[in-house]
Design an enzyme around this catalytic site. Structure first.
Site, PDB file in Angstrom:
ATOM      1  N   LYS A  17       0.815  -1.220   0.000  1.00  0.00           N
ATOM      2  CA  LYS A  17       0.000   0.000   0.000  1.00  0.00           C
ATOM      3  C   LYS A  17       0.848   1.270   0.000  1.00  0.00           C
ATOM      4  CE  LYS A  17      -1.981   0.249   4.017  1.00  0.00           C
ATOM      5  NZ  LYS A  17      -1.478   1.355   4.831  1.00  0.00           N
ATOM      6  N   ARG A  93      -8.761   4.032   9.427  1.00  0.00           N
ATOM      7  CA  ARG A  93      -8.491   2.674   9.870  1.00  0.00           C
ATOM      8  C   ARG A  93      -9.631   2.133  10.718  1.00  0.00           C
ATOM      9  NH1 ARG A  93      -2.835   2.895   9.407  1.00  0.00           N
ATOM     10  NH2 ARG A  93      -1.777   0.942   9.752  1.00  0.00           N
ATOM     11  N   ARG A 162      11.677  -2.304  11.145  1.00  0.00           N
ATOM     12  CA  ARG A 162      10.853  -1.393  11.943  1.00  0.00           C
ATOM     13  C   ARG A 162      10.538  -2.056  13.277  1.00  0.00           C
ATOM     14  NH1 ARG A 162       5.796   0.631   8.395  1.00  0.00           N
ATOM     15  NH2 ARG A 162       4.711  -0.060  10.264  1.00  0.00           N
ATOM     16  N   ARG A 173      -1.365  -6.435  14.519  1.00  0.00           N
ATOM     17  CA  ARG A 173      -1.862  -5.441  13.557  1.00  0.00           C
ATOM     18  C   ARG A 173      -2.810  -6.082  12.553  1.00  0.00           C
ATOM     19  NH1 ARG A 173       3.571  -3.910  12.627  1.00  0.00           N
ATOM     20  NH2 ARG A 173       3.303  -3.199  10.526  1.00  0.00           N
TER      21      ARG A 173
HETATM   22  P1  ADP Z   1       1.281  -0.555   8.688  1.00  0.00           P
HETATM   23  O1  ADP Z   1       0.192  -0.315   7.710  1.00  0.00           O
HETATM   24  O2  ADP Z   1       2.455  -1.270   8.132  1.00  0.00           O
HETATM   25  O3  ADP Z   1       0.815  -1.128   9.996  1.00  0.00           O
HETATM   26  P2  ADP Z   1       1.557   2.348   9.066  1.00  0.00           P
HETATM   27  O4  ADP Z   1       2.854   2.929   8.700  1.00  0.00           O
HETATM   28  O5  ADP Z   1       0.371   2.714   8.262  1.00  0.00           O
HETATM   29  O6  ADP Z   1       1.871   0.807   9.130  1.00  0.00           O
HETATM   30  O7  ADP Z   1       1.211   2.677  10.596  1.00  0.00           O
HETATM   31  C1  ADP Z   1       2.082   2.328  11.638  1.00  0.00           C
HETATM   32  C2  ADP Z   1       1.387   2.459  12.976  1.00  0.00           C
HETATM   33  O8  ADP Z   1       0.959   3.818  13.167  1.00  0.00           O
HETATM   34  C3  ADP Z   1       0.100   1.650  13.122  1.00  0.00           C
HETATM   35  O9  ADP Z   1       0.340   0.321  13.514  1.00  0.00           O
HETATM   36  C4  ADP Z   1      -0.637   2.444  14.198  1.00  0.00           C
HETATM   37  O10 ADP Z   1      -0.145   2.204  15.474  1.00  0.00           O
HETATM   38  C5  ADP Z   1      -0.301   3.875  13.835  1.00  0.00           C
HETATM   39  N1  ADP Z   1      -1.310   4.466  12.907  1.00  0.00           N
HETATM   40  C6  ADP Z   1      -1.112   4.879  11.625  1.00  0.00           C
HETATM   41  N2  ADP Z   1      -2.248   5.353  11.086  1.00  0.00           N
HETATM   42  C7  ADP Z   1      -3.194   5.251  12.044  1.00  0.00           C
HETATM   43  C8  ADP Z   1      -4.583   5.545  12.102  1.00  0.00           C
HETATM   44  N3  ADP Z   1      -5.250   6.047  11.051  1.00  0.00           N
HETATM   45  N4  ADP Z   1      -5.252   5.292  13.269  1.00  0.00           N
HETATM   46  C9  ADP Z   1      -4.619   4.781  14.325  1.00  0.00           C
HETATM   47  N5  ADP Z   1      -3.319   4.464  14.344  1.00  0.00           N
HETATM   48  C10 ADP Z   1      -2.598   4.697  13.222  1.00  0.00           C
END
Ligand code: ADP
Length: 220
Positions: A17, A93, A162, A173
C-alpha cells in the site's frame, strides 16, 4: 471531475500500500499523506506526542481516533491538499475515522477508495522480511537487500527492521485490521466509491491496475 484527485488507499499491512500510494501521488502530482509516516516523523523529532505514539505503535496498537482525526483534518486543510488533492494512506483505519473523514471532506469528497487485496498469509511473510531505510524510508527485504548490506542504495542510510515489524506485533496489527479496518470495505462499497484491486503480482503490474481503476473513475 476537477483537475485534482482525492484518493484513499486501503489494504492490509504489507500489501504494498505505502509504495503504491507514493507512486500514485507522483503520478497525479498530489501529496502522499501517510499517517504512519507522520507518526514516525513525530517519533523521530522526539516530540511528546511522538513519544506517546511510539509506545502505541511498537505494541501494534492503534493511536486514538480523536488524535488521528485531528492530525488528518489539519493536514487535509493545508494548501497543497486543498488545491491539488491527495493520496491518503493509513487513514481511515476505523469506522469512526471513516465517518470523521466524510465530514472533513463533505465539500470535496473522495473520488475513489482503492482496496489493495493481498491474502493475510502472504503479507505476514512479506512484513516480517521487510527492512526500511531510516533516512529516506525506502523499503527493502531480507530477500532483496541493498547492494551494501545494510546501507541504503539511495542515500547510505542505515536499513533496519521497523520496531513494529516483529511477528508478534504484525499478528496483532493483522487482527486489528480484520476487526477494525476490513469493515470499511463494505462501508465504501455501500457509498459507491470502492474499487477493489488485486495486489498480487509485480509492483508494476499492481500499479497499472491501480492507475486503470483511477482513470476509469476520472472518465466517469
Ligand atoms: P502498517 O500499515 O504497516 O501497519 P503504518 O505505517 O500505516 O503501518 O502505521 C504504523 C502504525 O501507526 C500503526 O500500527 C498504528 O499504530 C499507527 N497508525 C497509523 N495510522 C493510524 C490511524 N489512522 N489510526 C490509528 N493508528 C494509526
Amino acid at each position: 471531475m476537477t483537475a485534482g484527485v482525492r484518493l484513499v488507499v486501503l489494504g492490509r499491512q504489507g500489501a504494498g500500500k505505502g509504495t503504491q500510494a507514493v507512486r500514485l501521488g507522483k503520478q497525479f502530482d498530489v501529496p502522499h499523506i501517510s499517517t504512519g509516516d507522520m507518526l514516525r516523523a513525530a517519533v523521530a523529532a522526539g516530540t511528546e506526542f511522538g513519544l506517546r505514539a511510539k509506545s502505541v505503535m511498537d505494541a501494534g496498537q492503534l493511536v486514538s481516533d480523536e488524535i488521528m482525526v485531528g492530525v488528518v483534518d489539519e493536514r487535509l486543510h493545508e494548501v497543497d491538499a486543498v488545491e491539488r488533492g491527495y493520496v491518503l494512506d493509513g487513514f481511515p483505519r476505523t469506522e469512526a475515522q471513516a465517518l470523521a473523514l466524510e465530514k472533513i471532506t463533505s465539500e470535496h469528497p473522495i473520488h475513489v477508495v482503492l482496496n489493495l487485496e493481498v491474502p493475510e498469509s502472504v503479507v505476514l511473510e512479506r512484513i516480517t522480511k521487510r527492512r526500511v531505510c531510516t533516512t529516506c524510508g525506502r523499503i527493502y527485504s531480507v530477500d532483496a537487500p541493498p547492494a551494501d548490506p545494510w546501507r541504503c542504495d539511495l542515500d547510505g542510510g542505515e536499513v533496519v527492521q521497523r520496531a513494529d515489524d516483529t511477528e508478534e506485533a504484525v499478528r496483532k496489527r493483522l487482527d486489528l485490521y480484520a476487526a477494525e479496518t476490513l469493515p470499511l470495505v463494505g462501508f465504501y462499497r455501500d457509498r459507491g466509491v470502492l474499487c477493489e484491486v488485486d495486489g498480487l503480482g509485480s509492483p508494476d503490474d499492481v500499479f497499472a491496475r491501480l492507475l486503470a481503476a483511477v482513470e476509469a473513475v476520472r472518465q466517469s
